[in-house]
Enzyme design. Structure first.
Site: not given
Length: 253
Positions: A9, A35, A148, A150, A245
């Site tokens: 992130n 990310e 990830d 999602n 995360h």
């Protein structure tokens, strides 16, 4: 080989929270990052080299500060593949693969379906990605796709399955897709070793969700079936807190 996958992130934010010190302690051979929200020219790359990762590869979205993936490695890969060759995917910097002698590792950041437009985009991505992987496995059978996704696969993977069944990330069609993706020739490495509930890899920043462990398991290390007998360990590192995360680990012989 010890492989970690981590949606940070924002790599620059994670660095300020002790990411490099943690990385040196965790000591993976390869780390797949999602990310990053950065282009490599925005980073001091010597930081990663000094931490023991001389081989680092960055695949960034066209839009600055958005999406983007990276792979850091102690081992020099034989080959690096940036993206999938599918234009709309690659514009968002969502796939990066490194090939070693007998295993290939991909860092994947699958879109989230935050609104109707993005949900349609996510489903298009999922369908095209499945087709891409079906072809890729013919050429690269020993594939590990970390990242990830999602999506929570089963009720055990989310803290409130009844209340969230109509929320993107746990929609029936998303769950069906990830189930079919696994059935197409992959092992969900964490569930291969661990069938316990309350094991999550993402928590909302709202309502003290992480302290209350109201989480979602969105991050996976999907290991191609030919590597199944070489799996030795898979865990979630919930104590690492540089992001919303946490990292996941898979080890293969």
């Amino acid at each position: 080989m010890k492989i970690i996958s981590y949606n940070v992130n924002g790599i620059r934010a994670a660095l300020k929270k002790g990411f490099l010190e943690w990385l040196q302690q965790a000591n993976p051979d390869v780390i797949c990052i999602q990310e990053t929200k950065a282009h490599k020219e925005q980073l001091d790359l010597s930081l990663f080299e000094n931490a023991g990762y001389p081989y680092h590869y960055w695949f960034s979205a066209e839009k600055k500060g958005y999406s983007s993936v990276a792979i850091l490695s102690k081992i020099k890969p034989n080959n690096v593949v940036y993206g999938t060759g599918i234009d709309y995917m690659d514009a968002e910097g969502r796939n990066l693969r490194v090939d070693f002698d007998d295993v290939s590792v991909m860092s994947l950041y699958l879109p989230s379906g935050t609104n109707d437009d993005r949900l349609a985009f996510k489903f298009q991505y999922m369908d095209d990605f499945q087709e891409y992987i079906n072809e890729l496995k013919k050429e690269v059978p020993n594939l590990i796709i970390c990242g990830d996704y999602n999506i929570c696969h089963q009720e055990i993977d989310i803290h409130n399955p009844k209340g969230l069944k109509n929320t993107s990330g746990f929609l029936p069609a998303e769950r069906q897709w990830i189930g079919e993706f696994i059935d197409s020739g992959f092992v969900d490495s964490f569930r291969y070793f661990n069938s316990e509930p309350h094991q999550y890899s993402w928590w909302s920043y709202r309502a003290n969700a992480r302290n209350n462990n109201k989480g979602w398991r969105l991050d996976y290390a999907m290991v191609a079936e030919p590597l199944k007998d070489r799996l030795s360990r898979a865990v979630i590192l919930q104590e690492a807190k540089h992001s919303d995360h946490c990292p996941i680990v898979v080890e293969i012989e």
